[in-house]
Write a protein that holds these residues in place. Structure first.
Motif, short mmCIF file in Angstrom:
data_model
loop_
_atom_site.label_atom_id
_atom_site.label_comp_id
_atom_site.label_asym_id
_atom_site.label_seq_id
_atom_site.Cartn_x
_atom_site.Cartn_y
_atom_site.Cartn_z
N LEU A 209 -5.52 1.52 -0.78
CA LEU A 209 -5.41 0.61 0.35
C LEU A 209 -6.16 -0.69 0.10
O LEU A 209 -5.69 -1.78 0.45
CB LEU A 209 -5.94 1.28 1.62
CG LEU A 209 -5.08 2.42 2.20
CD1 LEU A 209 -5.79 3.08 3.37
CD2 LEU A 209 -3.71 1.89 2.63
N LEU A 210 -7.34 -0.58 -0.53
CA LEU A 210 -8.13 -1.78 -0.79
C LEU A 210 -7.44 -2.71 -1.79
O LEU A 210 -7.67 -3.92 -1.78
CB LEU A 210 -9.51 -1.39 -1.31
CG LEU A 210 -10.46 -0.73 -0.28
CD1 LEU A 210 -11.73 -0.25 -0.96
CD2 LEU A 210 -10.80 -1.72 0.83
N VAL A 217 -12.66 -6.97 -0.65
CA VAL A 217 -13.59 -5.93 -0.19
C VAL A 217 -13.53 -4.70 -1.10
O VAL A 217 -13.89 -3.60 -0.69
CB VAL A 217 -13.27 -5.54 1.27
CG1 VAL A 217 -13.61 -6.67 2.22
CG2 VAL A 217 -11.81 -5.12 1.41
N VAL A 218 -13.06 -4.92 -2.33
CA VAL A 218 -12.89 -3.77 -3.23
C VAL A 218 -14.22 -3.17 -3.67
O VAL A 218 -14.26 -2.06 -4.22
CB VAL A 218 -12.08 -4.18 -4.46
CG1 VAL A 218 -10.65 -4.53 -4.06
CG2 VAL A 218 -12.73 -5.37 -5.18
N LEU A 249 -7.15 -0.92 -11.87
CA LEU A 249 -6.59 -1.68 -12.99
C LEU A 249 -5.07 -1.71 -12.95
O LEU A 249 -4.44 -2.77 -13.14
CB LEU A 249 -7.09 -1.07 -14.31
CG LEU A 249 -6.61 -1.75 -15.59
CD1 LEU A 249 -7.07 -3.20 -15.64
CD2 LEU A 249 -7.11 -0.99 -16.81
N VAL A 250 -4.45 -0.56 -12.68
CA VAL A 250 -2.98 -0.48 -12.65
C VAL A 250 -2.43 -1.35 -11.52
O VAL A 250 -1.45 -2.10 -11.70
CB VAL A 250 -2.53 0.98 -12.50
CG1 VAL A 250 -1.03 1.05 -12.21
CG2 VAL A 250 -2.87 1.77 -13.75
N LEU A 251 -3.05 -1.29 -10.34
CA LEU A 251 -2.57 -2.11 -9.22
C LEU A 251 -2.74 -3.60 -9.50
O LEU A 251 -1.90 -4.42 -9.11
CB LEU A 251 -3.29 -1.71 -7.94
CG LEU A 251 -2.95 -0.32 -7.38
CD1 LEU A 251 -3.81 0.00 -6.17
CD2 LEU A 251 -1.47 -0.24 -7.01
N GLY A 255 0.21 -6.76 -9.97
CA GLY A 255 0.19 -7.89 -9.03
C GLY A 255 -0.33 -7.57 -7.67
O GLY A 255 -0.06 -8.32 -6.71
N HIS A 256 -1.09 -6.51 -7.48
CA HIS A 256 -1.63 -6.15 -6.16
C HIS A 256 -3.15 -6.37 -6.15
O HIS A 256 -3.81 -6.34 -7.18
CB HIS A 256 -1.32 -4.69 -5.83
CG HIS A 256 0.13 -4.38 -5.72
ND1 HIS A 256 0.91 -4.04 -6.81
CD2 HIS A 256 0.98 -4.37 -4.64
CE1 HIS A 256 2.14 -3.82 -6.43
NE2 HIS A 256 2.23 -4.03 -5.11
N GLY A 257 -3.66 -6.52 -4.95
CA GLY A 257 -5.10 -6.61 -4.79
C GLY A 257 -5.63 -8.02 -4.92
O GLY A 257 -4.91 -8.96 -5.28
N PRO A 258 -6.91 -8.19 -4.62
CA PRO A 258 -7.52 -9.54 -4.65
C PRO A 258 -7.56 -10.16 -6.04
O PRO A 258 -7.61 -11.38 -6.17
CB PRO A 258 -8.93 -9.29 -4.10
CG PRO A 258 -9.19 -7.85 -4.34
CD PRO A 258 -7.88 -7.16 -4.21
N PHE A 259 -7.56 -9.32 -7.13
CA PHE A 259 -7.60 -9.90 -8.47
C PHE A 259 -6.27 -10.54 -8.86
O PHE A 259 -6.20 -11.31 -9.81
CB PHE A 259 -7.96 -8.82 -9.50
CG PHE A 259 -9.27 -8.14 -9.23
CD1 PHE A 259 -10.31 -8.81 -8.61
CD2 PHE A 259 -9.47 -6.81 -9.59
CE1 PHE A 259 -11.52 -8.19 -8.36
CE2 PHE A 259 -10.67 -6.18 -9.34
CZ PHE A 259 -11.71 -6.86 -8.71
#
Length: 665
Positions: A209-210, A217-218, A249-251, A255-259
Motif C-alpha cells: 500500500l505504501l 511515507v515508505v 524494489l519491484v514496485l 513505476g509505483h511509489g514515491p521513488f
C-alpha cells in the motif's frame, strides 16, 4: 578450515547464480545493456566462502565462464561480457580474501561465528565495498571500450547493484547457512507463530500500500523490520526484511511509489536499493542487539544457577564441618551459622533457642576477659578462650576472627571456633616433662664437657688419645645444642603466651633485637613502616631469630648473607615474608623441612644443626593461629619463608603479669 565443496553443492551454487543472473538481466531497461540490479553477486560471494581457500579456482573459473556465457546469450557484446565476467570474478575474490583475513573465526572464513555480530557485519560490508569498487572500475572500463555512454553515475550504479547483492542475498544466505549447520537459540521473550503470521500479513500488505501511493511515507516499513528482528530469530527476521525490500524494489521498477517520481531510472533504482539495504541492515542490527541481550540473559541465568549450586554446596560443606562458623553483621548480630557452632552454643549456654544460645556464645567470644583467655594458662594459644560450664567443667575454644568486606561498605565479621579442650589439657604435662628433662640434662652434660676439655689440655702434643677425646668433646657440644633446641621447642609449644602489640621494625623492634645474629658484612633489609603484630614478644623474637639465623648460617660460601623482610596487612592478619639468597631448598624438601630433626642430605654434609629450628618456627606460628610455608623459588635463587600472625589492634593488649620462662633468641 572449510572443507572442499561437494560436486552437488557446487552445481547448486552454479545453478543459483545462473538463475539470479537471468533475473538481473531482466531488469535491463530498453536502450541499455547494463542491468539495474544484480542479486547474483551475493550467491557468488557465498559460493566462494563455502569452498576451501585452497580450491578457490573451483569457484572463480566456473563463475567467470558462467557469467560470460549467460550475459552474452542475453544480448551483451562479447567484449563487455568479458569485462563483466572479470569484474564479478575479481570483486568476489577480493571480498572473500579480505573477509577471511579480517574475520578468520567467521563461518566460511575458517570458524563458526555468525554474520549477526556488529563486527562481522561491518567487516562483511567493508570487504564487499572494496571488492565491488574494484569490480566497478573494471566494468566501467569495459563499457567505455565497448562504446557505451559513460557518465559520472555509471561506476556508482555498477558499484551499488553489486554491493547491494552481496549485502542482501549474501547476508541472508549466510544466515540461512548458519541456521542449517548450527543450533540457534530462540528469543528469550520471542513471539508466537500467530504473531509471526500477523506480522507477515500486516507488513506485506502495508508495504504494498505504501508503494502504490505517491506520498513519501515508505519509512514506516522500517517499523516492521524492527518488530520482526526484536521478536524473532535473526534469520527469519532478515528474510522478512529482504522480502519487504524486494517488494519495494519491484514496485519501484514498475513505476509505483514515491521513488517513481525520479526521472532518471538509474537514480530511481539506486534509491530503491538503498532503501532495501536500509531495511535489511536495520533488521540485522536490531537482531544482533537482540542476540546479544539473549546471550547476556542466558549467561546471567546460568551464573545464577551456578551461584545457587555453589551456595548449596557451600552450605552443605559448612554444615558438615567440625569447626563452628558464625557470621556477624556490622552491628554484631548473628547473620549466619553452621551446625557445629550451634552445638557449641547449646553446650555453653542454657538458652533454649539457637538464636539466644549463639548470641550468648558470641558475647563470650567478643569480650575475652583475661580469666577466659590463653594468657593465664601456659598450654593455651593466643586465640584460645576458656569458658566455664555450670557443671564445673571448662571448654577451651580456639577462636580466629576475620573481617568480611561487603558491597555496602560496612564490614562484617567471621568467627571460626574449634574445641581444643582435650588437646590443650594434654600439652602441659608433656611439655613440662620435656622442659624438665632438657634442663636436668644440662648439668651432667656441662660436667662431661668440662672434664673432656681438661683431659685434652693435659695430654701431651701428638698423643694418640687426643683425637678421640676431641671427637667426644665435639659430640658433647652437639648434644648440648640438641638439648637447648629441645628446651626451646618445649617452651614454644607450651610456654605461657602473653600477646600484645609487637613492632617488627624500628628502634626496639623485633628485627632490631635479632640484628646481633648478623655478621659484619651481612645485610638485613626491611621497610621501616612494616605493620605491627599482636603476639607474644618473646616467641616472635625467637621466630625471627631462627629464620634470620638460618639465613646467615646457610649463606653461600664466601658470600655475605642478604636478607629481605616484607610484611603486609591482609584482613585481620599480617603476612610476613623473609627472603634470603643462600643455598636454597630443593622442591622435594620444602614440605619436609618443618618436621622435627629433619635435615636434607646436602645441608647435613656441609652445615651443623639439629633440625629443630624450623619446627620451632612452625609451632610458634601455629600457636598464634597462622601457617608457615617455604615458597617455591627458581633453583639457585635462595629461600622465601612466608607466615602470618595476628594484626595489632591499637589500644588492645592482653597480659597477665605472670612470669614465664625465657626463650633464647
Amino acid at each position: 578450515m572449510t572443507r572442499a565443496l561437494s560436486p552437488a553443492r557446487a552445481v547448486a551454487f552454479a545453478a543459483a547464480y545462473v538463475v539470479l543472473t537471468l533475473v538481473g538481466r531482466a531488469t535491463a531497461i530498453e536502450g541499455q545493456v547494463v542491468s539495474l540490479v544484480w542479486p547474483g553477486s551475493g550467491v557468488a560471494f557465498l559460493w566462494l566462502l563455502a569452498e576451501s581457500p585452497r580450491h578457490v579456482l573451483r569457484v572463480l573459473a566456473p563463475l567467470l565462464v558462467l557469467h560470460f556465457g549467460v550475459v552474452v546469450a542475453t544480448g551483451v557484446s562479447p567484449l563487455l561480457g568479458l569485462f563483466g565476467a572479470v569484474s564479478v570474478t575479481l570483486q568476489t575474490a577480493v571480498a572473500g580474501l579480505l573477509l577471511r583475513r579480517w574475520c578468520p573465526t567467521m563461518l566460511g572464513a575458517g570458524g563458526t561465528q555468525s554474520i549477526r555480530s556488529p563486527r562481522n557485519l561491518a567487516a562483511t560490508a567493508g570487504a564487499a565495498a572494496v571488492g565491488c569498487a574494484l569490480g566497478a572500475v573494471v566494468g566501467t572500463l569495459g563499457l567505455w571500450l565497448d562504446g557505451a555512454t559513460v557518465e559520472a553515475l555509471t561506476p556508482v550504479a555498477w558499484f551499488a547493484r553489486h554491493v547491494v547483492g552481496v549485502l542482501t542475498v549474501g547476508a541472508v544466505g549466510h544466515l540461512a547457512w548458519e541456521w542449517h549447520t548450527q543450533p540457534i537459540p530462540a528469543r528469550t521473550h520471542g513471539g508466537s507463530r500467530t504473531e509471526l503470521v500477523l506480522l507477515w500479513v500486516l507488513s506485506v500488505a502495508s508495504t504494498a500500500l505504501l508503494f502504490v501511493q505517491p506520498y513519501p511515507v515508505v519509512f514506516l516499513v522500517i517499523g516492521f523490520a524492527v518488530w520482526s528482528a526484536a521478536r524473532f530469530r535473526t534469520f527469519p527476521a532478515a528474510l522478512h526484511c529482504l522480502v519487504l525490500g524486494g517488494i519495494a524494489l519491484v514496485l519501484s521498477l514498475t513505476g509505483h511509489g514515491p521513488f517513481a517520481s525520479i526521472e532518471d531510472p538509474v537514480a530511481e533504482v539506486l534509491v530503491s536499493q538503498l532503501f532495501m539495504v536500509a531495511v535489511l541492515l536495520t533488521g540485522l542490527a536490531v537482531g544482533a542487539l537482540g542476540d546479544r541481550v539473549d546471550e547476556l540473559y542466558a549467561a546471567a541465568t546460568a551464573a545464577r544457577a551456578d551461584a545457587a549450586e555453589k551456595a548449596e554446596l557451600l552450605g552443605e560443606m559448612t554444615e558438615s564441618m567440625d569447626e563452628g562458623l558464625v557470621v556477624l553483621d556490622p552491628d554484631g548480630r548473628v547473620e549466619r551459622s553452621n551446625g557445629a557452632s550451634r552445638r557449641l552454643a547449646h553446650r555453653v549456654s542454657t538458652a533454649t533457642t539457637d538464636a539466644d544460645a549463639l548470641s550468648e556464645l558470641v558475647g563470650l567470644l567478643s569480650d575475652p576477659a583475661p580469666s577466659r583467655t590463653g594468657a593465664v594458662r601456659a598450654e593455651l594459644g593466643v586465640g584460645d578462650v576458656v569458658i566455664a560450664l555450670p557443671s564445673g567443667e571448662e571448654v577451651v575454644l580456639a577462636v580466629s576472627r576475620a573481617t568480611l568486606s561487603r558491597s555496602s561498605g560496612s564490614p562484617g565479621v567471621l568467627l571460626v571456633m574449634r574445641e581444643v579442650t582435650e588437646h590443650r589439657s594434654g600439652l602441659r604435662p608433656l611439655a613440662g616433662f620435656a622442659s624438665t628433662a632438657a634442663h636436668d640434662l644440662r648439668g651432667p652434660l656441662s660436667a662431661i664437657r668440662s672434664w673432656l676439655s681438661l683431659a685434652v689440655d693435659d695430654l701431651e702434643p701428638g698423643s694418640e688419645a687426643a683425637e678421640p677425646l676431641r671427637r667426644a668433646e665435639r659430640a658433647s657440644e652437639q648434644m648440648g645444642e640438641l638439648i637447648g633446641d629441645l628446651l626451646e621447642h618445649a617452651l614454644a609449644e607450651s610456654g605461657e603466651i602473653a600477646a600484645r602489640e609487637v613492632s617488627i621494625t624500628g628502634s626496639g623492634g623485633v628485627l632490631d633485637q635479632v640484628s646481633g645474629l648478623l655478621g659484619p658484612e651481612d645485610v638485613l633489609e626491611a621497610d621501616p613502616d612494616l605493620p605491627s603484630v599482636r603476639a607474644d614478644p618473646v616467641a616472635v623474637r625467637q621466630l625471627f631469630g631462627n629464620l634470620i639465623g638460618n639465613a646467615v648460617k646457610y649463606a653461600r660460601p664466601g658470600e655475605p648473607a642478604t636478607i629481605t623482610v616484607r610484611a603486609r596487612r591482609q584482613g585481620s592478619r599480617v603476612v610476613v615474608e623473609v627472603e634470603d639468597h643462600g643455598v636454597g631448598v630443593d622442591d622435594s624438601e620444602r614440605a619436609l623441612i618443618f618436621q622435627r630433626f629433619h635435615r636434607s642430605g646436602a645441608v647435613r654434609a656441609h652445615f651443623r644443626g639439629t633440625g629443630m629450628g624450623l619446627s620451632i618456627c612452625q609451632t610458634i606460628v601455629q600457636r598464634h593461629g597462622g601457617t608457615i610455608e617455604c615458597l617455591a623459588t627458581p633453583p639457585g635463587s635462595g629461600t622465601v619463608f612466608r607466615f602470618d600472625l595476628p594484626a595489632a589492634e591499637p589500644g588492645r593488649e592482653v597480659s597477665t603479669g605472670l612470669s614465664r620462662g625465657t626463650i633464647p633468641p
